[in-house]
Design a protein around this motif. Structure first.
Motif, short mmCIF file in Angstrom:
data_model
loop_
_atom_site.label_atom_id
_atom_site.label_comp_id
_atom_site.label_asym_id
_atom_site.label_seq_id
_atom_site.Cartn_x
_atom_site.Cartn_y
_atom_site.Cartn_z
N ILE A 120 0.14 -27.67 32.46
CA ILE A 120 -0.95 -28.59 32.79
C ILE A 120 -2.27 -27.96 32.35
CG2 ILE A 120 -2.13 -29.83 34.63
CD1 ILE A 120 0.50 -29.59 36.25
N THR A 121 -3.04 -28.73 31.57
CA THR A 121 -4.36 -28.28 31.14
C THR A 121 -5.37 -29.38 31.39
OG1 THR A 121 -3.92 -29.02 28.87
CG2 THR A 121 -3.48 -26.71 29.36
N HIS A 122 -6.62 -28.98 31.58
CA HIS A 122 -7.72 -29.92 31.81
C HIS A 122 -8.73 -29.76 30.68
CE1 HIS A 122 -6.19 -30.63 35.87
NE2 HIS A 122 -6.02 -29.32 35.96
N ASP A 123 -9.20 -30.88 30.17
CA ASP A 123 -10.20 -30.86 29.11
C ASP A 123 -11.17 -32.00 29.35
OD1 ASP A 123 -11.58 -30.37 26.75
OD2 ASP A 123 -10.21 -31.56 25.55
N GLY A 124 -12.32 -31.69 29.87
CA GLY A 124 -13.30 -32.74 30.15
C GLY A 124 -12.79 -33.68 31.22
N ASP A 125 -12.66 -34.95 30.88
CA ASP A 125 -12.21 -35.96 31.83
C ASP A 125 -10.71 -36.22 31.76
OD1 ASP A 125 -14.77 -36.27 32.75
OD2 ASP A 125 -15.22 -37.97 31.44
N ASN A 126 -10.00 -35.53 30.86
CA ASN A 126 -8.57 -35.75 30.69
C ASN A 126 -7.75 -34.60 31.26
OD1 ASN A 126 -9.12 -38.12 29.30
ND2 ASN A 126 -9.05 -37.12 27.31
N THR A 127 -6.55 -34.92 31.73
CA THR A 127 -5.57 -33.92 32.15
C THR A 127 -4.34 -34.10 31.26
OG1 THR A 127 -6.35 -34.04 34.43
CG2 THR A 127 -4.20 -33.04 34.06
N TYR A 128 -3.84 -32.99 30.72
CA TYR A 128 -2.70 -33.02 29.80
C TYR A 128 -1.51 -32.32 30.43
CZ TYR A 128 -6.41 -34.08 26.49
OH TYR A 128 -7.48 -34.64 25.86
N TYR A 129 -0.36 -32.96 30.37
CA TYR A 129 0.91 -32.39 30.84
C TYR A 129 1.80 -32.24 29.61
CZ TYR A 129 -0.66 -33.98 35.45
OH TYR A 129 -1.38 -34.19 36.59
N GLU A 130 2.02 -31.00 29.17
CA GLU A 130 2.86 -30.74 28.00
C GLU A 130 4.28 -30.44 28.46
OE1 GLU A 130 1.27 -27.79 25.41
OE2 GLU A 130 -0.72 -28.70 25.41
N TYR A 131 5.22 -31.23 28.00
CA TYR A 131 6.64 -31.07 28.36
C TYR A 131 7.36 -30.41 27.19
CZ TYR A 131 5.67 -34.43 32.08
OH TYR A 131 5.16 -35.07 33.17
N THR A 132 7.90 -29.21 27.43
CA THR A 132 8.68 -28.51 26.41
C THR A 132 10.08 -28.25 26.95
OG1 THR A 132 7.86 -26.38 27.17
CG2 THR A 132 6.67 -27.39 25.35
N VAL A 133 11.08 -28.41 26.08
CA VAL A 133 12.48 -28.13 26.42
C VAL A 133 13.00 -27.15 25.37
CG1 VAL A 133 14.78 -29.10 26.70
CG2 VAL A 133 12.79 -30.40 27.45
N ASN A 134 13.49 -26.01 25.83
CA ASN A 134 14.01 -24.95 24.95
C ASN A 134 12.98 -24.56 23.88
OD1 ASN A 134 16.43 -24.90 26.33
ND2 ASN A 134 17.37 -26.41 24.98
N GLY A 135 11.70 -24.52 24.26
CA GLY A 135 10.65 -24.09 23.34
C GLY A 135 10.14 -25.17 22.40
N GLN A 136 10.68 -26.37 22.47
CA GLN A 136 10.23 -27.46 21.59
C GLN A 136 9.40 -28.46 22.39
OE1 GLN A 136 13.76 -29.14 19.82
NE2 GLN A 136 13.36 -28.02 17.93
N LEU A 137 8.27 -28.85 21.83
CA LEU A 137 7.42 -29.85 22.46
C LEU A 137 8.10 -31.20 22.40
CD1 LEU A 137 4.64 -30.63 23.69
CD2 LEU A 137 3.91 -31.13 21.37
N LYS A 138 8.32 -31.83 23.57
CA LYS A 138 8.97 -33.13 23.63
C LYS A 138 7.96 -34.26 23.79
CE LYS A 138 13.15 -31.77 23.17
NZ LYS A 138 13.96 -32.16 22.03
N GLU A 139 6.94 -34.06 24.62
CA GLU A 139 5.90 -35.06 24.77
C GLU A 139 4.72 -34.48 25.52
OE1 GLU A 139 7.73 -38.32 26.84
OE2 GLU A 139 7.23 -37.52 28.79
N ILE A 140 3.59 -35.16 25.42
CA ILE A 140 2.39 -34.80 26.15
C ILE A 140 1.95 -36.03 26.92
CG2 ILE A 140 -0.01 -34.04 26.00
CD1 ILE A 140 0.72 -32.76 23.30
N LYS A 141 1.79 -35.89 28.22
CA LYS A 141 1.28 -36.98 29.04
C LYS A 141 -0.22 -36.78 29.17
CE LYS A 141 1.63 -39.15 33.58
NZ LYS A 141 2.27 -39.07 34.91
N VAL A 142 -0.99 -37.79 28.81
CA VAL A 142 -2.45 -37.73 28.89
C VAL A 142 -2.88 -38.63 30.03
CG1 VAL A 142 -4.61 -38.12 27.66
CG2 VAL A 142 -2.57 -37.38 26.40
N VAL A 143 -3.60 -38.05 31.01
CA VAL A 143 -4.09 -38.81 32.15
C VAL A 143 -5.61 -38.78 32.10
CG1 VAL A 143 -4.09 -39.04 34.65
CG2 VAL A 143 -2.08 -38.11 33.50
N PRO A 144 -6.23 -39.87 31.60
CA PRO A 144 -7.69 -39.92 31.57
C PRO A 144 -8.25 -40.13 32.98
CG PRO A 144 -6.74 -41.85 30.49
CD PRO A 144 -5.61 -41.01 30.98
N LYS A 145 -9.49 -39.69 33.18
CA LYS A 145 -10.11 -39.83 34.50
C LYS A 145 -10.21 -41.30 34.89
CE LYS A 145 -14.02 -38.33 37.23
NZ LYS A 145 -15.26 -37.54 37.24
#
Length: 93
Positions: free
Chosen positions: A34-59
């Motif tokens: 989970i990372t925060h950047d300005g008004d957005n929160t990002y949830y990076e989902y990785t499985v076995n070291g591979q990026l599967k998706e990023i959930k972007v939650v705007p404020k």
């Protein structure tokens, strides 16, 4: 008598010979960063070291997902998650 004992032993051990080795469930569960950047929160989902998706939650606004496109380094925006993760909503207000 020896035949019956041998048969009983084989029957008792047969389920052990057919047992499967189950993969470690921790290896298939996604790791979430989970990372925060300005008004957005990002949830990076990785499985076995591979990026599967990023959930972007705007404020202010509806969350959306960024999924890697097949065969390229680009991300595609989708409205629903592509991962099979339990997403129960217990309370919403």
């Amino acid at each position: 008598m020896l035949k019956k004992l041998t048969l009983a032993t084989l029957l008792a051990l047969s389920p052990l010979a057919q047992a499967e080795v189950v993969d470690d469930p921790a290896m298939t569960e996604p790791e979430i960063t989970i990372t925060h950047d300005g008004d957005n929160t990002y949830y990076e989902y990785t499985v076995n070291g591979q990026l599967k998706e990023i959930k972007v939650v705007p404020k202010g606004g509806k969350p959306y997902y960024l999924v890697p496109a097949q065969g390229s380094q680009k991300l595609i925006r989708v409205e629903e998650s592509q991962l099979l993760i339990p997403k129960w909503v217990i309370f919403r207000w």
